[in-house]
Design an enzyme around this catalytic site. Sequence first.
Site, PDB file in Angstrom:
ATOM      1  N   HIS A 117       0.838  -1.211   0.000  1.00 41.81           N
ATOM      2  CA  HIS A 117       0.000   0.000   0.000  1.00 41.81           C
ATOM      3  C   HIS A 117       0.873   1.261   0.000  1.00 41.81           C
ATOM      4  O   HIS A 117       0.458   2.302   0.506  1.00 41.81           O
ATOM      5  CB  HIS A 117      -0.979  -0.002   1.177  1.00 41.81           C
ATOM      6  CG  HIS A 117      -2.071  -1.027   1.017  1.00 41.81           C
ATOM      7  ND1 HIS A 117      -3.315  -0.720   0.557  1.00 41.81           N
ATOM      8  CD2 HIS A 117      -2.066  -2.375   1.219  1.00 41.81           C
ATOM      9  CE1 HIS A 117      -4.052  -1.828   0.507  1.00 41.81           C
ATOM     10  NE2 HIS A 117      -3.315  -2.839   0.892  1.00 41.81           N
TER      11      HIS A 117
ATOM     12  N   ASP B  44       2.549   2.074  -3.083  1.00 42.99           N
ATOM     13  CA  ASP B  44       2.652   2.551  -4.482  1.00 42.99           C
ATOM     14  C   ASP B  44       1.763   3.768  -4.719  1.00 42.99           C
ATOM     15  O   ASP B  44       2.203   4.757  -5.300  1.00 42.99           O
ATOM     16  CB  ASP B  44       2.425   1.424  -5.514  1.00 42.99           C
ATOM     17  CG  ASP B  44       1.111   0.656  -5.381  1.00 42.99           C
ATOM     18  OD1 ASP B  44       0.337   0.935  -4.428  1.00 42.99           O
ATOM     19  OD2 ASP B  44       0.866  -0.221  -6.234  1.00 42.99           O
TER      20      ASP B  44
ATOM     21  N   SER C  96     -10.194 -18.332 -22.132  1.00 43.77           N
ATOM     22  CA  SER C  96      -9.162 -18.619 -21.138  1.00 43.77           C
ATOM     23  C   SER C  96      -9.316 -20.038 -20.621  1.00 43.77           C
ATOM     24  O   SER C  96     -10.442 -20.505 -20.382  1.00 43.77           O
ATOM     25  CB  SER C  96      -9.281 -17.638 -19.962  1.00 43.77           C
ATOM     26  OG  SER C  96      -8.561 -18.118 -18.842  1.00 43.77           O
TER      27      SER C  96
ATOM     28  N   GLY D 276      -6.339 -14.596  -7.921  1.00 41.79           N
ATOM     29  CA  GLY D 276      -6.879 -14.024  -6.684  1.00 41.79           C
ATOM     30  C   GLY D 276      -6.093 -14.386  -5.449  1.00 41.79           C
ATOM     31  O   GLY D 276      -6.614 -14.338  -4.337  1.00 41.79           O
ATOM     32  N   ALA D 277      -4.814 -14.732  -5.613  1.00 40.32           N
ATOM     33  CA  ALA D 277      -3.979 -15.145  -4.479  1.00 40.32           C
ATOM     34  C   ALA D 277      -3.021 -14.050  -4.037  1.00 40.32           C
ATOM     35  O   ALA D 277      -2.091 -14.298  -3.282  1.00 40.32           O
ATOM     36  CB  ALA D 277      -3.195 -16.400  -4.842  1.00 40.32           C
ATOM     37  N   GLY D 278      -3.226 -12.823  -4.549  1.00 39.80           N
ATOM     38  CA  GLY D 278      -2.302 -11.745  -4.201  1.00 39.80           C
ATOM     39  C   GLY D 278      -0.988 -11.856  -4.947  1.00 39.80           C
ATOM     40  O   GLY D 278       0.005 -11.227  -4.572  1.00 39.80           O
TER      41      GLY D 278
ATOM     42  N   ASP E 141       2.148  -3.795  -9.878  1.00 38.55           N
ATOM     43  CA  ASP E 141       2.051  -5.120 -10.490  1.00 38.55           C
ATOM     44  C   ASP E 141       2.396  -5.074 -11.979  1.00 38.55           C
ATOM     45  O   ASP E 141       3.139  -5.909 -12.498  1.00 38.55           O
ATOM     46  CB  ASP E 141       0.631  -5.677 -10.328  1.00 38.55           C
ATOM     47  CG  ASP E 141       0.203  -5.701  -8.875  1.00 38.55           C
ATOM     48  OD1 ASP E 141       1.060  -5.484  -8.000  1.00 38.55           O
ATOM     49  OD2 ASP E 141      -0.990  -5.938  -8.623  1.00 38.55           O
TER      50      ASP E 141
ATOM     51  N   TYR F 175      -9.832  -2.143  -0.038  1.00 37.80           N
ATOM     52  CA  TYR F 175      -8.686  -1.457  -0.634  1.00 37.80           C
ATOM     53  C   TYR F 175      -8.986   0.027  -0.817  1.00 37.80           C
ATOM     54  O   TYR F 175      -8.194   0.894  -0.452  1.00 37.80           O
ATOM     55  CB  TYR F 175      -8.368  -2.128  -1.972  1.00 37.80           C
ATOM     56  CG  TYR F 175      -7.191  -1.570  -2.752  1.00 37.80           C
ATOM     57  CD1 TYR F 175      -5.916  -2.097  -2.611  1.00 37.80           C
ATOM     58  CD2 TYR F 175      -7.376  -0.516  -3.661  1.00 37.80           C
ATOM     59  CE1 TYR F 175      -4.854  -1.605  -3.344  1.00 37.80           C
ATOM     60  CE2 TYR F 175      -6.310  -0.016  -4.397  1.00 37.80           C
ATOM     61  CZ  TYR F 175      -5.054  -0.556  -4.238  1.00 37.80           C
ATOM     62  OH  TYR F 175      -4.013  -0.068  -4.963  1.00 37.80           O
TER      63      TYR F 175
END
Length: 393
Positions: free
Chosen positions: A44, A46, A77, A135-137, A188, A238
Amino acid sequence: MAYLSPGTPADLADRARAGLADRLGATATVVARAPGRVNLIGEHTDYNAGAVLPVALPHATYAAAAPRTDGVVRLASAQQDRIWTGRLDETGPGQVTGWAAYAAGVVWALGPLLADSAAGTGGFDIYIDSTVPLGAGLSSSAAIECAVAVAVLHLAGVPITDEVRAATIAACIRAETEVAGAPTGGMDQTVSMLAQAECALHIDFRDETHEPVALDLPGRVLLVTDTGVSHELTDGGYGARRADCEQAAREMGVPTLRDADPADVARLTDERVRRRAHHVVTEIARVADVVAALRTRDLPAIGAAFAASHESMRDDFEISTPELDLAVDTAVQAGADAARMTGGGFGGSIVAIVPAERAEAVTTAIDAAFAGAGFSAPAHLLAEPSAGAGVVD
Ligand code: ADP
Ligand code: MG
């Protein structure tokens, strides 16, 4: 011990080509690869003009693509059932829902870069496959964005220069924020595009600089444990943290928390806002500490910074979970040099630096602790620092 396999680029490129043929009946002219990431420290920070220190995973997303001539985009996908079909002018904000927004949004945001070529404006068939857990960070979202970007730029004949990489990062951030509707600070996409093998990437969001930092810790492995608790960046947690940070900066009369004086933070009147700002200000300092400690291979200093970071995220920023806390505590007890939760929080993964010969003991201990607590079984992977996005030859 079974770790989640990253696969090899050649095999995964073949799998993606086969998927494009099976699901969309098209023949791939290019396969692009873009890695997921694990952040060593700087959470947190960035969007507060601070710094971060992510590592690109060997686990990556692959996009096999073929050009079209009718202005249509089709997206499929391996990780999703639904195929998305639309026209190029239907790829923008408010027009795409679900997973396809991450891929279609990139085509939309790259529009100006694609406009000069017939192939860039004729439409695309794109098939995605990935070894990054979703979705695992670990940023499967930036991985899909950057893989799609590199694939369509290649089809349009745009050379991936440094300038184009920078424009691609900005386009992927726009896709995630404006089309997928998930706020993102930019770490990211930056590391997925710019990472170098065997290095972490020290990104400074105030100075807009990025610099590889060698990850050269003899006898150590980087272990990532996915707790399996899925975070949801769109659910408000977030956004609420970002709003608290902005409020703190406003009250102190500084443009961002990067510019805040710790003494001013201590005087903030709202207790919650004060704790949020305290996390960010101390976390930015810890990124610098870990960069320095990596240079001198000072594992105790890295361990102390990771421990302080985890406590700060748990107690001041309040984004940890019981699963993350248990995984971190267990890793350290079982011999990790350093461990902390990683990513945006509310679930996801931990990252640990572990003596190679203790890795199995650490994963076994975490598995046992999770079973004992009645949590579902976690997944482990080894984060051998990999290179950023590119075309697979
Ligand atoms: P994280 O980036 O931590 O994995 P996010 O919530 O930011 O989690 O992004 C996950 C979302 O990105 C998924 O729910 C899906 O919509 C999209 N996504 C990521 N990877 C893929 C993939 N391989 N195929 C389809 N959609 C994907
Ligand atoms: Mg993400």
